[in-house]
Scaffold this motif. Structure first.
Motif, mmCIF file in Angstrom:
data_model
loop_
_atom_site.group_PDB
_atom_site.id
_atom_site.type_symbol
_atom_site.label_atom_id
_atom_site.label_comp_id
_atom_site.label_asym_id
_atom_site.label_seq_id
_atom_site.Cartn_x
_atom_site.Cartn_y
_atom_site.Cartn_z
ATOM 1 N N GLY A 337 0.839 -1.191 0.000
ATOM 2 C CA GLY A 337 0.000 0.000 0.000
ATOM 3 C C GLY A 337 0.868 1.232 0.000
ATOM 4 O O GLY A 337 1.860 1.297 -0.709
ATOM 5 N N ALA A 338 0.537 2.216 0.814
ATOM 6 C CA ALA A 338 1.288 3.452 0.909
ATOM 7 C C ALA A 338 1.839 3.597 2.319
ATOM 8 O O ALA A 338 1.306 3.020 3.277
ATOM 9 C CB ALA A 338 0.390 4.645 0.570
ATOM 10 N N LEU A 339 2.922 4.367 2.456
ATOM 11 C CA LEU A 339 3.513 4.574 3.768
ATOM 12 C C LEU A 339 2.602 5.423 4.646
ATOM 13 O O LEU A 339 2.538 5.241 5.851
ATOM 14 C CB LEU A 339 4.873 5.259 3.619
ATOM 15 N N GLY A 340 1.935 6.393 4.051
ATOM 16 C CA GLY A 340 1.015 7.229 4.798
ATOM 17 C C GLY A 340 -0.410 6.716 4.674
ATOM 18 O O GLY A 340 -0.678 5.701 4.038
ATOM 19 N N ALA A 367 10.739 11.263 3.466
ATOM 20 C CA ALA A 367 9.778 12.299 3.101
ATOM 21 C C ALA A 367 8.497 12.195 3.926
ATOM 22 O O ALA A 367 7.867 13.208 4.240
ATOM 23 C CB ALA A 367 9.449 12.207 1.611
ATOM 24 N N ALA A 368 8.123 10.960 4.282
ATOM 25 C CA ALA A 368 6.906 10.755 5.062
ATOM 26 C C ALA A 368 7.132 10.938 6.559
ATOM 27 O O ALA A 368 6.184 10.858 7.340
ATOM 28 C CB ALA A 368 6.352 9.349 4.795
ATOM 29 N N GLY A 369 8.394 11.176 6.941
ATOM 30 C CA GLY A 369 8.698 11.376 8.352
ATOM 31 C C GLY A 369 8.620 10.120 9.186
ATOM 32 O O GLY A 369 8.397 10.178 10.398
ATOM 33 N N VAL A 370 8.828 8.958 8.568
ATOM 34 C CA VAL A 370 8.728 7.692 9.298
ATOM 35 C C VAL A 370 10.025 6.893 9.189
ATOM 36 O O VAL A 370 10.026 5.684 9.371
ATOM 37 C CB VAL A 370 7.534 6.846 8.792
ATOM 38 N N LEU A 371 11.153 7.580 8.896
ATOM 39 C CA LEU A 371 12.418 6.863 8.745
ATOM 40 C C LEU A 371 12.938 6.389 10.090
ATOM 41 O O LEU A 371 13.342 5.231 10.256
ATOM 42 C CB LEU A 371 13.449 7.763 8.068
ATOM 43 N N ASP A 372 12.912 7.273 11.102
ATOM 44 C CA ASP A 372 13.328 6.952 12.472
ATOM 45 C C ASP A 372 14.648 6.185 12.466
ATOM 46 O O ASP A 372 15.616 6.600 11.874
ATOM 47 C CB ASP A 372 12.223 6.182 13.198
ATOM 48 N N ASP A 374 15.352 3.270 11.103
ATOM 49 C CA ASP A 374 15.237 2.205 10.116
ATOM 50 C C ASP A 374 16.590 1.524 9.917
ATOM 51 O O ASP A 374 17.598 2.174 9.638
ATOM 52 C CB ASP A 374 14.746 2.804 8.794
ATOM 53 N N SER A 375 16.619 0.196 10.056
ATOM 54 C CA SER A 375 17.884 -0.535 9.967
ATOM 55 C C SER A 375 18.493 -0.488 8.579
ATOM 56 O O SER A 375 19.703 -0.651 8.412
ATOM 57 C CB SER A 375 17.683 -1.996 10.400
ATOM 58 N N LEU A 376 17.668 -0.243 7.542
ATOM 59 C CA LEU A 376 18.202 -0.145 6.192
ATOM 60 C C LEU A 376 19.039 1.128 6.027
ATOM 61 O O LEU A 376 19.957 1.171 5.211
ATOM 62 C CB LEU A 376 17.051 -0.169 5.184
ATOM 63 N N ALA A 377 18.719 2.166 6.806
ATOM 64 C CA ALA A 377 19.444 3.429 6.706
ATOM 65 C C ALA A 377 20.862 3.326 7.249
ATOM 66 O O ALA A 377 21.742 4.094 6.842
ATOM 67 C CB ALA A 377 18.681 4.525 7.440
ATOM 68 N N SER A 378 21.117 2.407 8.150
ATOM 69 C CA SER A 378 22.463 2.244 8.718
ATOM 70 C C SER A 378 23.124 0.960 8.235
ATOM 71 O O SER A 378 24.162 0.564 8.756
ATOM 72 C CB SER A 378 22.384 2.246 10.246
ATOM 73 N N TYR A 379 22.545 0.327 7.225
ATOM 74 C CA TYR A 379 22.966 -1.010 6.810
ATOM 75 C C TYR A 379 24.424 -1.056 6.355
ATOM 76 O O TYR A 379 25.132 -2.038 6.593
ATOM 77 C CB TYR A 379 22.047 -1.495 5.676
ATOM 78 N N TRP A 380 24.918 0.001 5.690
ATOM 79 C CA TRP A 380 26.242 -0.050 5.073
ATOM 80 C C TRP A 380 27.347 0.539 5.938
ATOM 81 O O TRP A 380 28.508 0.581 5.520
ATOM 82 C CB TRP A 380 26.213 0.683 3.726
ATOM 83 N N GLN A 439 28.215 8.362 7.985
ATOM 84 C CA GLN A 439 27.444 7.177 8.343
ATOM 85 C C GLN A 439 25.947 7.482 8.393
ATOM 86 O O GLN A 439 25.529 8.630 8.479
ATOM 87 C CB GLN A 439 27.907 6.631 9.690
ATOM 88 N N GLY A 440 25.152 6.432 8.318
ATOM 89 C CA GLY A 440 23.706 6.570 8.360
ATOM 90 C C GLY A 440 23.105 6.691 6.979
ATOM 91 O O GLY A 440 23.605 6.095 6.015
ATOM 92 N N LEU A 441 22.056 7.487 6.861
ATOM 93 C CA LEU A 441 21.298 7.569 5.617
ATOM 94 C C LEU A 441 22.173 7.946 4.427
ATOM 95 O O LEU A 441 21.988 7.405 3.333
ATOM 96 C CB LEU A 441 20.158 8.576 5.774
ATOM 97 N N GLN A 442 23.139 8.854 4.614
ATOM 98 C CA GLN A 442 23.970 9.250 3.469
ATOM 99 C C GLN A 442 24.812 8.093 2.954
ATOM 100 O O GLN A 442 25.037 7.959 1.745
ATOM 101 C CB GLN A 442 24.855 10.437 3.853
#
Length: 582
Positions: A337-340, A367-372, A374-380, A439-442
């Motif tokens: 579905g959608a995130l929002g 963009a939806a403000g629900v990243l918090d 998220d383990s995918l954002a710190s995966y690398w 590190q992190g999302l970038q």
């Protein structure tokens, strides 16, 4: 067979009833047989026809709201607006007295307390619009601007964003100039796939052609089309006086969605890329949508046509579970579905699942403000720390024969006054530097998004782009650290390690599991490379799992990586495309 034509045969094998959903197709080509740009649409007869043109509309700076004579109904027909030339000014005392284009006065936004302007907080002197004499103003700028499908119907009016009533000074009296815009109150129509059994491609093209397939419960709205805006220049470009042709098509943004996307997909969709005497491919770079496959000259690519779309969802769920903890962060890519909560995608047989590209997922969640957290954002993070270990070495052989080898060491360097680990690589003639992202999302977007950025000194010119893509490919395939040496390495050391396909996507490795699923998973969510597990979902294990997912540079003898023809589809050929079972 016409030896000057490529025939594309279409086959709908979804097995859907009309009450459940129907398969549709739309297509376009960017054709340039003699250097002149010619944009063409897929017509109802299976041939490509010239795209429409519109006369430009002049919008004067000295007048308030001006009628265009165009009635719009955005919920039914897409409306796009694009600046095509001319210049104006809302105040001769700004911008050094120079005219500017529809984007408005550079570096001058309307103060938020000057509420007599039609729109505050956006550039003064920018192009704005409204529907009807009482409609709410919206900012257009240079465009191309797609009017949201939620807008009401009525007459389109345009104006400069200025003090229309003279509440703060001379108002429109000191204005000058005009801008011209192209308004397309139409789009590229979808055709029922069953009504277009074959397509004839007879025009040499520039390689940016697509067929978009959508399965929807109702007739999809046409895809928006728009005119090309000229480059930003001082003074602004002269306004055209002749009809302006459509330049491009706005495509559906890939899932997931935080809010209603524009344009809004009518249901699950996917695309086929092709060209006249060019390579053809089925691409899943931006997420899996439909099980498309095609064949040409005895070769077949894409999803095994025996695999249903529903099987893809269950296979992905099983695959993530079987791959264990190292893959767990990728489970969220299966979207239903959608995130929002503001938008619900149309469903077919109760389904709107797609397997999203990880970059798109992270950007949408942010963009939806629900990243918090998220383990995918710190995966690398850990992998990039190991890859950019200070005093380590890389040796990348772009040629495969030792004639173009880049070797260098990782040291601490300064990037925008910040101390950062970076590799400086040289082949004796050219030297390029590649920095470690924060590190992190970038870091996650550095790998997943694969866009040239501030972490690559000097941009992508010369061999820099190829070197960066080699690094990204190795990271996604889980072999990047294997190509890092702790002392000065043999020539081509990194390439030898990175191009060993037997080591790609190893069990328990840190890699792009979205790409591993597309390349390696079978219908039961198992690694098809293991004897006895059966064939992969994508024929031959060839797929696009990320944007640089190509056969490696340098010496390589492994399987074909991308889901595309290794050579060009020549005139006189036939390509058969199948939309597989639901």
């Amino acid at each position: 067979m016409n030896t000057e034509s490529i025939t594309i045969m279409l086959s709908d094998n979804t097995g859907l009833q009309a009450t459940e959903g129907t398969a549709y197709v739309a297509g376009w080509i960017n054709a340039a047989p003699s250097g002149a740009f010619q944009f063409q649409f897929l017509g109802s007869g299976g041939a490509f026809v010239a795209a429409p043109s519109v006369l430009p509309i002049a919008v004067l700076a000295i007048q308030a709201w001006q009628s265009t004579g165009i009635d719009v109904n955005p919920s039914a027909t897409p409306v796009t607006i694009a600046y095509v030339g001319g210049g104006w000014s809302a105040d001769p005392d700004t911008n050094s007295g120079q005219l500017y284009d529809a984007a408005g006065c550079p570096d001058l936004n309307v103060p938020t307390d000057q509420t007599q302007y039609p729109i505050v907080g956006v550039p003064m002197g920018g192009l704005i619009g409204r529907i009807g004499s009482t409609g709410s103003p919206f900012f257009i700028g240079r465009g191309p601007y797609l009017m949201p499908s939620t807008f009401p119907s009525g007459e389109l009016q345009l104006c400069i964003n200025d003090d229309l009533t003279g509440a703060y000074g001379p108002g429109l009296k000191d204005n000058s100039g005009s801008v011209s815009v192209a308004v397309f109150n139409q789009g590229l129509a979808f055709l029922e796939m069953s009504s277009v059994p074959s397509i004839a491609l007879t025009t040499a093209t520039n390689g940016n052609e697509r067929l978009v397939f959508a399965v929807a419960p109702t007739q999809p709205a046409p895809l928006p089309i728009y005119a090309a805006s000229p480059p930003i220049a001082t003074p602004p470009p002269v306004a055209p006086t002749q009809a302006v042709p459509a330049f491009a098509v706005m495509q559906y943004p890939p899932p997931p969605y935080g809010n209603q996307p524009q344009p809004s997909p009518p249901g699950p969709f996917d695309f086929f890329e092709f060209g006249y005497n060019a390579a053809a491919d089925v691409s899943a770079v931006n997420g899996f949508g439909l099980n498309l496959s095609f064949s040409s000259a005895g070769e077949s690519f894409g999803v095994d046509p025996r695999i249903s779309r529903a099987t893809m969802a269950s296979a992905y769920t099983d695959f993530i579970a079987k791959e264990g903890a190292s893959a767990a962060a990728y489970g969220e890519l299966l979207t239903v579905g959608a995130l929002g909560s503001s938008y619900t995608p149309p469903t077919v047989k109760g389904e709107f699942f797609a397997i999203s590209d990880p970059s798109d997922m992270l950007i949408a969640k942010q963009a939806a403000g629900v990243l918090d957290s998220d383990s995918l954002a710190s995966y690398w993070d850990a992998t990039l720390n190991a890859f950019f270990a200070v005093n380590s070495y890389l040796s990348i052989d772009l040629s495969g024969d030792g004639t173009n080898v880049y070797t260098g060491q990782c040291t601490m360097q300064s990037l925008n006054t910040v101390s950062t680990a970076a590799y400086t690589l040289s082949n004796g003639t050219n030297t390029y530097t590649f920095y470690q992202p924060p590190q992190g999302l970038q870091s996650a977007l550095y790998v997943f998004q694969q866009a040239f950025s501030q972490y690559q000194a000097g941009g992508s010119g010369g061999d820099a782009g190829l070197l960066q893509m080699n690094i990204w490919e190795a990271l996604c395939r889980g072999v990047a650290v294997a190509g890092v040496a702790t002392q000065s390495p043999p020539s081509g050391f990194s390439t030898t390690a990175w191009n060993d396909s037997a080591q790609w996507y190893g069990a328990g490795s840190t890699c792009n599991y979205y790409a591993k699923f597309l390349h390696c998973a079978n219908a039961q969510g198992e690694d098809a490379r293991i004897a006895g597990n059966g064939p992969p979902i994508f024929l031959g294990g060839a797929a696009y799992g990320f944007s640089a997912d190509e056969n490696p540079n340098g010496s390589y003898s492994g399987p074909n990586v991308p889901s595309k023809t290794q050579g060009n589809v020549a005139p006189g050929s036939t390509v058969a495309i199948m939309l597989g079972p639901w």
